[in-house]
Design an enzyme around this catalytic site. Structure first.
Site, PDB file in Angstrom:
ATOM      1  N   HIS A 203      -1.662 -35.580  46.276  1.00 22.64           N
ATOM      2  CA  HIS A 203      -2.612 -36.423  45.535  1.00 22.64           C
ATOM      3  C   HIS A 203      -2.856 -35.967  44.096  1.00 22.64           C
ATOM      4  O   HIS A 203      -3.486 -36.680  43.328  1.00 22.64           O
ATOM      5  CB  HIS A 203      -3.956 -36.497  46.276  1.00 22.64           C
TER       6      HIS A 203
HETATM    7  C1  UD1 Z   1     -10.665 -35.762  43.261  1.00 23.58           C
HETATM    8  C2  UD1 Z   1     -10.848 -34.427  42.543  1.00 23.58           C
HETATM    9  C3  UD1 Z   1      -9.836 -33.424  43.094  1.00 23.58           C
HETATM   10  C4  UD1 Z   1      -9.906 -33.345  44.614  1.00 23.58           C
HETATM   11  C5  UD1 Z   1      -9.736 -34.742  45.180  1.00 23.58           C
HETATM   12  C6  UD1 Z   1      -9.803 -34.755  46.685  1.00 23.58           C
HETATM   13  C7  UD1 Z   1     -11.540 -34.632  40.181  1.00 23.58           C
HETATM   14  C8  UD1 Z   1     -11.122 -34.451  38.774  1.00 23.58           C
HETATM   15  N1  UD1 Z   1     -10.575 -34.533  41.109  1.00 23.58           N
HETATM   16  O1  UD1 Z   1      -9.372 -36.262  42.915  1.00 23.58           O
HETATM   17  O2  UD1 Z   1     -10.137 -32.153  42.570  1.00 23.58           O
HETATM   18  O3  UD1 Z   1      -8.875 -32.495  45.085  1.00 23.58           O
HETATM   19  O4  UD1 Z   1     -10.790 -35.563  44.654  1.00 23.58           O
HETATM   20  O5  UD1 Z   1      -9.431 -35.989  47.191  1.00 23.58           O
HETATM   21  O6  UD1 Z   1     -12.719 -34.823  40.435  1.00 23.58           O
HETATM   22  N2  UD1 Z   1      -9.712 -43.834  45.207  1.00 23.58           N
HETATM   23  C9  UD1 Z   1      -9.901 -44.790  46.162  1.00 23.58           C
HETATM   24  N3  UD1 Z   1     -10.923 -44.614  47.058  1.00 23.58           N
HETATM   25  C10 UD1 Z   1     -11.738 -43.540  47.025  1.00 23.58           C
HETATM   26  C11 UD1 Z   1     -11.529 -42.565  46.030  1.00 23.58           C
HETATM   27  C12 UD1 Z   1     -10.510 -42.724  45.131  1.00 23.58           C
HETATM   28  O7  UD1 Z   1      -9.182 -45.774  46.255  1.00 23.58           O
HETATM   29  O8  UD1 Z   1     -12.631 -43.430  47.894  1.00 23.58           O
HETATM   30  C13 UD1 Z   1      -8.570 -43.982  44.273  1.00 23.58           C
HETATM   31  C14 UD1 Z   1      -8.914 -44.722  43.016  1.00 23.58           C
HETATM   32  O9  UD1 Z   1      -7.783 -45.432  42.615  1.00 23.58           O
HETATM   33  C15 UD1 Z   1      -9.176 -43.615  42.020  1.00 23.58           C
HETATM   34  C16 UD1 Z   1      -8.155 -42.566  42.481  1.00 23.58           C
HETATM   35  O10 UD1 Z   1      -8.118 -42.694  43.894  1.00 23.58           O
HETATM   36  O11 UD1 Z   1      -9.011 -44.008  40.711  1.00 23.58           O
HETATM   37  C17 UD1 Z   1      -8.512 -41.166  42.109  1.00 23.58           C
HETATM   38  O12 UD1 Z   1      -9.817 -40.838  42.598  1.00 23.58           O
HETATM   39  P1  UD1 Z   1     -10.700 -39.732  41.830  1.00 23.58           P
HETATM   40  O13 UD1 Z   1     -11.982 -39.531  42.552  1.00 23.58           O
HETATM   41  O14 UD1 Z   1     -10.795 -40.064  40.382  1.00 23.58           O
HETATM   42  O15 UD1 Z   1      -9.827 -38.421  41.918  1.00 23.58           O
HETATM   43  P2  UD1 Z   1      -9.001 -37.805  43.139  1.00 23.58           P
HETATM   44  O16 UD1 Z   1      -7.574 -37.965  42.828  1.00 23.58           O
HETATM   45  O17 UD1 Z   1      -9.494 -38.261  44.475  1.00 23.58           O
END
Ligand code: UD1
Length: 355
Positions: A203
């Site tokens: 991820h």
């Molecule tokens: C975040 C943390 C990372 C952690 C990870 C665990 C930061 C900078 N990164 O990364 O350290 O290891 O969480 O999972 O805070 N999305 C969904 N549904 C959700 C959440 C996210 O569809 O419930 C998708 C969205 O497209 C979003 C993308 O995932 O834009 C990234 O989510 P985000 O919370 O920005 O960062 P993670 O990659 O999950």
């Protein structure tokens, strides 16, 4: 004493679970604020239900966005909550954007901040998490370090006086869940046999956000000589769709499934041959559960997992198959992550260091 925990992303719910349990055994008030960084049921709700975490007292529903927008929106939304609650401690967890926003919001209101999982460093300044950790550690009043290595990093940055070694709360929850599920067979998708598959998760931005790199990783996993249970984080699915990379590859080693609730993940790892991941938490869970881990990154914060080869770092995908098929180390593991009672330490340090 009133403690206010700020969480928002999946790994933070895991860390919150043992802390919430330890606080529930005291007379302290514990207020849980969920920023809403993770909002899918499989990324959030199931963790609260399975790990018996009380429902959040406040849910900010911030959701996804660019780093600046996400962090800034959290900051603005946290201000009135912190001002109303005026806790004795604001407790922030790990290294996500929710951690940084919680820290900045609290210090601006002169509220004492404790950082759980302080002192981890990858020394890779391209990682958003590295900025979040460093900025949080330098702003917080109390640094709760999980390992000796983390304590050394903090001392080297001049933060020794604010640091206390408490052990790793993820060990608390991992061991508790392991003991509860140990005898239950895993629920596996069709085609997978206990003991014969590897669990994979991908991820991190450095692996998912470049089409060439992501395509090569998925192809390498699909070409492994053992079946691969790929638990697809929403970011992985979104990027694969955007770049036209198929996750469904009949006839290959790849079996793609949704992210698992925590107890199911522990069972899946316990019954696996090993793990391939870029997640920090899963590297350590593999180590704690006695499974080989292959990490698709150039470095790790959890350097203790590398001892004796329980974990190896692989960036050249031509080396992936060899790494996955390596032998299990013979030496017994040490216990660098504590004995599974770190959360009680958190509570007693918050009590003794209260201003
Ligand atoms: C975040 C943390 C990372 C952690 C990870 C665990 C930061 C900078 N990164 O990364 O350290 O290891 O969480 O999972 O805070 N999305 C969904 N549904 C959700 C959440 C996210 O569809 O419930 C998708 C969205 O497209 C979003 C993308 O995932 O834009 C990234 O989510 P985000 O919370 O920005 O960062 P993670 O990659 O999950």
């Amino acid at each position: 004493m009133k403690i206010l925990s700020i969480v928002g992303a999946r790994p933070q719910f895991v860390k919150l679970a043992p802390v919430a349990e330890a606080l529930a055994a005291t007379t302290h008030t514990h207020v849980i604020v969920h920023t809403g960084q993770h909002y899918d049921a499989a990324m959030s709700d199931v963790f609260f239900a399975d790990l018996r975490i009380p429902a959040p007292d406040v849910h900010l529903a911030i959701g996804s966005g660019s780093h600046g927008v996400q962090t800034g929106t959290m900051l603005a939304a946290l201000d009135p909550v912190l001002d109303r609650e005026r806790p004795d401690w604001v407790l922030v967890y790990g290294d996500t954007n929710s951690t940084l926003a919680g820290t900045i919001a609290a210090v601006k209101l002169h509220l004492p901040v404790a950082h759980l999982e302080a002192g981890l460093r990858s020394f890779n300044r391209a990682m958003p998490e590295e900025h979040n950790r460093i900025l949080t550690d330098h702003a917080a009043d109390l640094l709760l370090a999980p390992t000796e290595v983390a304590v050394k990093h903090l001392a080297a940055e001049g933060l020794g006086e604010r640091t206390v070694l408490i052990g790793d709360v993820m060990t608390d929850v991992c061991f508790r869940v392991r003991d509860a599920v140990r005898d239950e067979p895993p629920h596996l998708p069709e085609g997978l046999t206990p003991g014969e598959y590897v669990v994979a998760t991908i991820h991190r931005a450095e692996n998912t956000d470049d089409a060439g790199r992501l395509g090569a990783i998925v192809a390498a996993l699909a070409g492994l000589p053992v079946p691969v249970l790929l638990l697809a984080h929403p970011r992985l699915r979104a990027r694969c769709q955007e770049f036209g990379i198929a996750l469904d590859r009949p006839g290959s080693s790849l079996v793609t499934a949704e992210p698992l609730p925590y107890p199911d993940m522990v069972r899946a790892v316990l019954h696996s041959r090993g793990v391939v991941t870029d997640s920090g938490g899963l590297q350590k869970e593999a180590f704690l559960l006695g499974r080989l881990c292959t990490t698709l990154r150039t470095e790790t914060e959890w350097v203790e997992t590398l001892d004796d080869g329980w974990n190896v770092l692989v960036t050249d995908l031509d080396r992936l198959a060899g790494a996955v098929e390596r032998a299990v180390p013979r030496n017994p593991q040490g216990t660098p992550y504590g004995d599974g009672h770190a959360a009680e330490q958190v509570v007693s340090v918050l009590e003794s260091r209260r201003r």
